[in-house]
Enzyme design. Structure first.
Site, PDB file in Angstrom:
ATOM      1  N   SER A 149     -15.818  37.691  35.748  1.00 53.15           N
ATOM      2  CA  SER A 149     -16.601  38.544  34.859  1.00 53.15           C
ATOM      3  C   SER A 149     -15.685  39.570  34.169  1.00 53.15           C
ATOM      4  O   SER A 149     -14.673  39.186  33.589  1.00 53.15           O
ATOM      5  CB  SER A 149     -17.724  39.213  35.666  1.00 53.15           C
ATOM      6  OG  SER A 149     -18.663  39.811  34.838  1.00 53.15           O
ATOM      7  N   ASP A 190     -25.004  30.167  34.547  1.00 51.50           N
ATOM      8  CA  ASP A 190     -24.658  31.539  34.146  1.00 51.50           C
ATOM      9  C   ASP A 190     -25.088  31.754  32.695  1.00 51.50           C
ATOM     10  O   ASP A 190     -24.519  31.145  31.787  1.00 51.50           O
ATOM     11  CB  ASP A 190     -23.149  31.723  34.308  1.00 51.50           C
ATOM     12  CG  ASP A 190     -22.677  33.151  33.990  1.00 51.50           C
ATOM     13  OD1 ASP A 190     -23.483  33.963  33.517  1.00 51.50           O
ATOM     14  OD2 ASP A 190     -21.489  33.433  34.232  1.00 51.50           O
ATOM     15  N   HIS A 205     -24.796  34.033  37.042  1.00 56.15           N
ATOM     16  CA  HIS A 205     -23.529  34.735  36.892  1.00 56.15           C
ATOM     17  C   HIS A 205     -22.928  35.131  38.243  1.00 56.15           C
ATOM     18  O   HIS A 205     -21.704  35.113  38.422  1.00 56.15           O
ATOM     19  CB  HIS A 205     -23.744  35.980  36.030  1.00 56.15           C
ATOM     20  CG  HIS A 205     -22.494  36.715  35.699  1.00 56.15           C
ATOM     21  ND1 HIS A 205     -21.457  36.128  35.014  1.00 56.15           N
ATOM     22  CD2 HIS A 205     -22.089  37.984  35.977  1.00 56.15           C
ATOM     23  CE1 HIS A 205     -20.471  37.016  34.868  1.00 56.15           C
ATOM     24  NE2 HIS A 205     -20.835  38.133  35.446  1.00 56.15           N
TER      25      HIS A 205
END
Lengths: 389, 389
Positions: free
Chosen positions: B161, B327, B360
């Site tokens: 991320s 995600d 995610h």
């Protein structure tokens, strides 16, 4: 250019109907009488067979087409109804053919009895004393309005999003009272993600110190910070990712480089904040809470062991179902669930999946393919009820 | 069962490095000295070639693996590092082979200098006087930490991320200082929807009356309502729609029928509120604001006419890029943009798209396919740096 435009229903005027009797709601709450605000466009024919009921969504109201007359044309222009693209002379829902009715839902803030109305039992505004209302309650009270108008059977009941849920519930609760059911950009029930977004919005409102446990009217305040955040969240879910990329991308807000501050850097920040601010001015927070709760509770298959097919067994209406490819709030798959349940009951259903970028908001927009399928389907209804040969 | 578990790095202890000199940041703000908190696991080999730098994401910190020692084992157990599944003896990032380093980002709230630290110029906590920090600033300060540790070249820089963005920036800013770059569940820049969600979260925090324009420390309060809403929004975007459906569906909260009240009706409401409440206790609001801003600003291609290929021209590292099918915050397509830009520069890149439901958050989870590709790639690195034959 003449105003109001010739393809609109022109200036329109809200009406009100008052029901004196106590009504018990699905939540077991009750109201000692209530009123509904509504508008009508077009002319009801002699056998009252050309009436179409429109059901509104989360933040909508009864003012679905045309304009309200203001001091200036510029001001009037801003009052355009929320589905003016769809309803008017020569438009898909053609007011030269149909008599169109839309009421503000019970619990609303635009003229129907809601949390900001005076509770006759206390002489104060209801606030949080207003009972929880559900889609079933809305259908029930819309049926009372139908009786008031002398309409035994609607040519169609139609709605998008939460409005589509009401249309679907109509087909279950009053199968004989509608010939056609138009369910657009809707879903047979919310999923966990939908409920999650609703609850975040509610928490933003309910934890705003200006909420005063729902009784903010008496202290002359409003939970504007919470409402603003709630609407910003909502707006992101109404737009598609692609549409946001197309409309805003990473464009900067009236500047060529970053300020490295918390003022808006990107256009999308300004847009969302503006949408949030505008909403605060026009909508009541308690009504917003009620509408999101009604969405959460809607689940007609809950009473039939989660079988939507079984829930729809008694349906008599023909169906028009439409979804939009870029809608991720109520994705096409959610509409297909409805279609499959109807088909397994051998109900006549016409399904359109419209390819477009605009996300959930598409149902409100002038999109060619969408307008065309709606136009064709409505012409079919017009023929059935003897208004077109 | 022995505690700490044998496949963990056991009890670990944070360290601190202080830099006395004034640092100018990308925002043109500056700090008159700062400190970084960090942890290390495993042993640095003689030629200092086996070191891996981990970069943390939005709400992470330097405590990436193992446990902090508390009064009881039960308490210690709760302190497990945020990537403990990935890092430890015999795990993909094997601490029997590698020397692993992770620092709390500048602006953080877990030991590195941040808004809640004392500003030497005023003797008060920085609050909103703390300058905006960017991914570039983090990479710059992590390079200072590398110098402090005597590490000229990392065997790998890795992150998920926002952490993946730092790894990517490392490969641009210090091409000679990393052999491998691991970019997981990341994106080359935020899109309008990502920025929108960030700004809603920021608005929730900044409009909370307890925010006091960022200087809430001195009045001994914290914008807990805003932080709670911000985290709830975040959580929805970390989970996939399917995962939420699977995990919560429309299950009711400890009851068999609706209460028709604003207390949680559904499990998903309780879950999100709980996540929001927990976050308030452990994270500083000003740091959260800074981290979301750093995300917004990240866009290495902005300096090269939006050509990511051009931005990555000087890259020397080999790349491992991974994304997760479910995600939707940083969808696989965003990772593929990075992969395509690297490939067009003839950079050696290994790309994995992991099929899974967890959204995610997958990058933090023990998912077989993910663990296996990471394991294999890290073994390759171990061989290259002479730690495996």
């Amino acid at each position: 250019m003449t105003f109001p435009p010739k393809d609109s229903v022109g200036y329109v005027y809200p009406q009100t109907v008052v029901f004196q009797d106590t009504i018990e709601l699905e939540s077991k709450g009750y109201l000692k009488g209530f009123q509904l605000a509504y508008e009508t466009y077009g002319t009801l024919n002699n056998d009252k067979s050309n009436a179409i009921l429109i059901c509104h969504a989360l933040s909508g109201d009864h003012h679905v087409a045309g304009y309200h007359q203001c001091e200036t044309e510029a001001e009037s222009l801003k009052t355009v109804g929320w589905w003016n693209t769809m309803i008017g002379p020569g438009k898909p829902i053609d007011t030269d053919i149909f008599f169109v009715v839309c009421s503000n839902n019970l619990g609303g803030c635009s003229g129907s009895t809601g949390p900001s109305s005076i509770n006759p039992e206390t002489g104060q505004q209801y606030g949080t004393d207003f009972p929880i209302v559900t889609v079933n309650d809305w259908v029930k009270t819309q049926a009372m309005l139908s009786d008031h108008l002398g309409i035994k059977q609607w040519a169609a009941v139609a709605g998008g999003s939460l409005g589509g849920m009401q249309a679907l519930q109509w087909s279950i609760d009053f199968p004989q009272r509608l010939r056609h059911c138009l369910v657009i950009a809707s879903a047979p029930k919310l999923n966990a993600q939908n409920i999650g977004f609703n609850d975040v919005a509610r928490q933003a409102i309910r934890t705003d110190p200006d909420f005063h446990n729902g009784n903010y009217y008496s202290v002359k305040t409003t939970p504007s910070r919470g409402m603003r955040v709630a609407r910003m969240i909502g707006h992101i879910t109404y737009l598609s990712e692609d549409m946001m990329a197309l409309k805003f991308g990473r464009s900067l807000r009236k500047k060529s480089k970053f300020d490295y501050e918390f003022t808006p850097e990107f256009e999308v920040e300004s847009y969302l904040r503006y949408q949030g601010d505008r909403f605060v001015d026009r909508f009541d927070a308690n009504t917003y809470l009620l509408m999101t709760k009604a969405l959460d509770y809607f689940d007609p298959a809950a009473k039939t062991n989660d079988s939507l097919k079984e829930a729809l067994t008694g349906v008599k209406a023909d169906f028009f179902v439409a979804s939009f490819s870029s809608d991720w709030r109520f994705a096409p798959e959610r509409s297909r669930e409805i279609v499959r349940a109807l088909q397994s009951n051998r109900v006549n259903v016409s399904y359109s999946e419209i390819k477009c970028d605009q996300g959930h908001d598409s149902f409100l927009l002038n999109i060619d393919d969408y307008m065309n399928v709606m136009f064709a389907y409505l012409r079919r209804i017009a023929k059935e009820v003897g208004e077109l040969s």
